[in-house]
Write an enzyme that holds these catalytic residues in place. Structure first.
Site, PDB file in Angstrom:
ATOM      1  N   SER A  69      28.186  41.443  -8.521  1.00 43.82           N
ATOM      2  CA  SER A  69      27.929  41.436  -6.888  1.00 43.82           C
ATOM      3  C   SER A  69      28.101  42.908  -6.742  1.00 43.82           C
ATOM      4  O   SER A  69      29.075  43.879  -7.287  1.00 43.82           O
ATOM      5  CB  SER A  69      28.922  40.331  -6.093  1.00 43.82           C
ATOM      6  OG  SER A  69      28.678  39.289  -6.395  1.00 43.82           O
ATOM      7  N   GLN A  70      27.443  43.280  -5.489  1.00 43.55           N
ATOM      8  CA  GLN A  70      27.647  44.814  -4.864  1.00 43.55           C
ATOM      9  C   GLN A  70      29.335  44.771  -4.710  1.00 43.55           C
ATOM     10  O   GLN A  70      29.712  44.156  -3.921  1.00 43.55           O
ATOM     11  CB  GLN A  70      26.963  44.899  -3.682  1.00 43.55           C
ATOM     12  CG  GLN A  70      26.936  46.112  -3.076  1.00 43.55           C
ATOM     13  CD  GLN A  70      26.244  46.210  -1.905  1.00 43.55           C
ATOM     14  OE1 GLN A  70      25.897  45.321  -0.985  1.00 43.55           O
ATOM     15  NE2 GLN A  70      26.141  47.222  -1.207  1.00 43.55           N
TER      16      GLN A  70
END
Ligand code: SAH
Length: 220
Positions: A69-70
């Protein structure tokens, strides 16, 4: 002043917070979440060819067609769980193990479920090599949660589904929080915070539009 890649990543998370929410709400990432992220070497969680980009504030491809994920989303989901040193958490979707490693520094225990056995194995080795002793990775379908260690103070789902798996609500403590991307996989989802009140009542709040890889089911 010269900045390290890590300092730039943390600064980019602060900026994304500022631009993603109505500024009147005064959204800033909690320092304890940023400190937990500062302690995790993200380059250890991405494939070798992605290492040059490890501290970009972006999601990156990892093994088996999945994504890490970011960092901004990791910070946000971590914050929404309101972790404390006593928290017992459940994560669905171990992936690289990065989100679990960030949570590890903030809570007592993280159970993390991963449906792809090879990924679970790789994450387990990585987390143990890097010294995260309070994370336990299990290879199984997280749709049913992990009843053995329930109830949890918080549950975090890092894969998208169209509806909330009912076992996860059941495995939440009164006062506990479930955070998950709700919506059609491969499209846009709404990061949703579900709280189980002390009287058992369920409260929902939509936080932000996101895009996650799908929550899959074991073929039977
Ligand atoms: N939290 C991860 C990113 C997760 S990507 C990280 O920090 O790197 C989503 C992960 O969820 C993938 O690894 C995928 O295999 C896993 N997944 C998808 N459906 C699942 C399910 N039903 N149970 C457990 N894991 C699942």
């Amino acid at each position: 002043m010269p900045q390290t890649p890590m300092q730039r990543m943390l600064e980019s998370i602060r900026l994304t917070y500022r631009f993603s929410f109505d500024s009147s709400r005064g959204q800033i990432p909690p320092e304890k979440v940023l400190a937990a992220m500062a302690a995790v070497p993200r380059e250890e969680f991405v494939p070798n060819d992605m290492r040059p980009f490890a501290y970009d504030n972006n999601a990156l491809p990892i093994q088996h067609g999945q994504t890490i994920s970011q960092p901004f989303i990791v910070a946000l989901m971590t914050e929404l769980l309101q972790p404390t040193p006593e928290s017992i958490l459940l994560e669905i979707g171990t992936g690289s193990g990065y989100q679990a490693a960030v949570l590890s520094g903030l809570v007592a225990k993280v159970y993390s479920l991963e449906i792809i056995p090879e990924m679970a194995e790789e994450a387990r080795h990585r987390l143990s090599r890097l010294g995260y002793r309070n994370v336990e990775v299990l290879a199984r379908d997280g749709y049913s949660g992990l009843p053995e260690h329930a109830p949890y103070d918080g549950i975090i789902v890092t894969a998208a589904s169209a509806s909330v798996p009912p076992p996860l609500i059941r495995q939440l403590k009164p006062g506990g929080r479930l955070i998950l991307p709700l919506g059609e996989p491969y499209h846009y989802q709404e990061l949703t915070l579900i709280r189980k009140e002390l009287n058992g009542e369920i409260q929902w709040r939509e936080i932000l539009g996101v895009a996650f890889v799908p929550l899959t089911r074991k073929r039977t």
